[in-house]
Design an enzyme around this catalytic site. Sequence first.
Site, short mmCIF file in Angstrom:
data_model
loop_
_atom_site.label_atom_id
_atom_site.label_comp_id
_atom_site.label_asym_id
_atom_site.label_seq_id
_atom_site.Cartn_x
_atom_site.Cartn_y
_atom_site.Cartn_z
N GLY A 126 -24.48 2.82 3.82
CA GLY A 126 -23.58 3.33 3.08
C GLY A 126 -24.18 2.93 1.43
N GLY A 176 -23.25 4.03 -1.42
CA GLY A 176 -22.33 4.63 -2.49
C GLY A 176 -21.91 3.86 -3.72
CG ASN A 177 -18.50 4.34 -6.17
OD1 ASN A 177 -19.13 4.71 -7.08
ND2 ASN A 177 -17.17 5.00 -5.74
CB VAL A 178 -19.44 -1.21 -2.93
CG1 VAL A 178 -19.51 -2.40 -2.41
CG2 VAL A 178 -17.95 -0.90 -3.44
CE1 TYR A 180 -29.27 2.95 -6.04
CE2 TYR A 180 -28.13 2.08 -8.14
CZ TYR A 180 -29.32 2.54 -7.75
OH TYR A 180 -30.30 2.57 -8.16
CE LYS A 227 -4.47 0.75 0.67
NZ LYS A 227 -5.86 -0.04 0.41
P1 NAD Z 1 -18.17 5.35 -1.33
O1 NAD Z 1 -17.57 6.50 -0.92
O2 NAD Z 1 -18.66 5.39 -2.89
O3 NAD Z 1 -19.49 4.90 -0.54
C1 NAD Z 1 -19.49 5.06 0.90
C2 NAD Z 1 -20.73 5.63 1.23
O4 NAD Z 1 -20.75 5.49 2.50
C3 NAD Z 1 -20.98 7.04 0.85
O5 NAD Z 1 -21.99 7.32 0.11
C4 NAD Z 1 -21.01 7.86 2.16
O6 NAD Z 1 -21.67 8.99 2.14
C5 NAD Z 1 -21.42 6.87 2.87
N1 NAD Z 1 -21.36 6.91 4.42
C6 NAD Z 1 -20.19 7.56 5.19
N2 NAD Z 1 -20.41 7.44 6.35
C7 NAD Z 1 -21.56 6.93 6.76
C8 NAD Z 1 -22.44 6.56 7.98
N3 NAD Z 1 -21.87 6.87 9.07
N4 NAD Z 1 -23.77 6.18 7.79
C9 NAD Z 1 -24.11 5.87 6.50
N5 NAD Z 1 -23.36 5.95 5.30
C10 NAD Z 1 -22.15 6.69 5.37
O7 NAD Z 1 -17.30 3.85 -1.23
P2 NAD Z 1 -17.22 2.52 -1.91
O8 NAD Z 1 -16.22 2.65 -3.02
O9 NAD Z 1 -18.47 2.12 -2.14
O10 NAD Z 1 -16.82 1.84 -0.69
C11 NAD Z 1 -17.52 1.51 0.38
C12 NAD Z 1 -16.78 0.36 1.33
O11 NAD Z 1 -16.23 -0.87 0.69
C13 NAD Z 1 -15.43 1.24 2.02
O12 NAD Z 1 -15.09 0.79 3.11
C14 NAD Z 1 -14.44 0.71 1.21
O13 NAD Z 1 -12.93 0.80 1.50
C15 NAD Z 1 -14.71 -0.60 0.82
N6 NAD Z 1 -14.23 -1.54 -0.42
C16 NAD Z 1 -14.61 -0.90 -1.38
C17 NAD Z 1 -14.13 -1.29 -2.91
C18 NAD Z 1 -14.22 -1.02 -4.18
O14 NAD Z 1 -13.97 -1.66 -5.20
N7 NAD Z 1 -14.76 0.50 -4.24
C19 NAD Z 1 -13.36 -2.60 -2.62
C20 NAD Z 1 -12.93 -3.15 -1.09
C21 NAD Z 1 -13.61 -2.56 -0.18
#
Ligand code: NAD
Length: 358
Positions: free
Chosen positions: A185, A187-189, A191, A80
């Site tokens: 949450g 967001g990206n994942v 939804y 990392k």
């Molecule tokens: P993202 O930022 O797109 O989505 C996260 C969402 O959580 C956001 O919409 C944010 O507003 C919301 N959020 C933050 N604090 C909150 C709270 N207290 N209560 C409710 N919602 C809250 O991120 P992502 O890419 O969807 O990743 C989500 C999680 O999955 C993270 O922990 C990330 O480390 C993990 N992850 C993501 C990936 C990937 O491919 N994107 C891969 C492995 C792990």
Amino acid sequence: MGVFTNKDFLDHEQVVFCNDPATGLKAIIAIHNTNRGAALGGCRMWPYISERDALQDVLRLSRGMTYKSALAGLGLGGGKSVIIGNPRSDKTEGLLRSMGRFLESLGGRYIAAEDSGTSVADLKVMAEETCHVAGIVEKETEGGGLRSGDPSPSTAYGTFVGLRAAVSQGLGSSDLEGLKVAIQGIGNVGYRLAEHLSQAGAKLWVSDIYEDQVRRAVDQLGATAVTPEEIFGLDVDVFAPCALGGVLNDQTIPALRAKVVAGAANNQLAEERHGLALMKRGILYAPDYAINSGGIIDVCYERTGFDRQRLSRHLEGIHDTISEIFDRSKTELLPTNVVADRMAEERFLSPSPIPSAA
Ligand code: NAD
């Protein structure tokens, strides 16, 4: 600031401090383990309060990547990097290019991908200076179109596959019709996971700190909106954390009514002991780095020649990995997070044949 004496510097192979006064770059690259292959992991940009915080973060995160990739059966090690700075105000082309040159200097021992504070566009700037970046190539979708290098769709699908395995084990049915799922949450994942669940007939409750994210799930998927505080104590079958780390802790675990916890967020357990706390409450926990490995699997296939069918098969394999963790947890009477760690260590500590391409 001690490095060798840092408690998180347990078994790391190499830590590189990068300093470029010309561009203002201050970064740390941590390579935890390369027994299974080059160390791959995100490059995070964050305004760390202290250098100690930055070092701690990169040491912990790089170690986690070794475990995640090994458990996913990938021919990758764990690494990392962190750039110390505010991604909104300190990021310049010169700084990103400088980071690219430091990546190049490691000759491929570490490969950087997108992370908090960096985007695919930033990685593409680094790629002007090095080929040791990943997650930037457009990929073919099922519909025959193209999507960006963003691995979120694969993370979401892998989480869906793992959630199904957890439901099958914890609730005795693999039919998701009518299953009640609370997603924290959206967001990206989160939804995309909600889309898969909705298509499978599940009923959804969602929370987010952003109203527009919640609204989209309510309007498009018929989800029920709840507040960030309400999400933990809902009368649902599954709690799916897809926002932050540390959400399974002394306050939230007693409040949970779900029988299964299966979501994509990294570092869900506030402390390792919380895995045992969940087990004692009879809640089946799908270890975070096992269920959310779809993203790293996606990035790995990009590097070894993208093949959608092979990627899909590998993502489907998350079902078997999660099921094996649960089976061993039952027979060895150990929390699932402990079993996952052991399985990962068995894979990266003892040199075993690594499947080709992955
Ligand atoms: P993202 O930022 O797109 O989505 C996260 C969402 O959580 C956001 O919409 C944010 O507003 C919301 N959020 C933050 N604090 C909150 C709270 N207290 N209560 C409710 N919602 C809250 O991120 P992502 O890419 O969807 O990743 C989500 C999680 O999955 C993270 O922990 C990330 O480390 C993990 N992850 C993501 C990936 C990937 O491919 N994107 C891969 C492995 C792990």
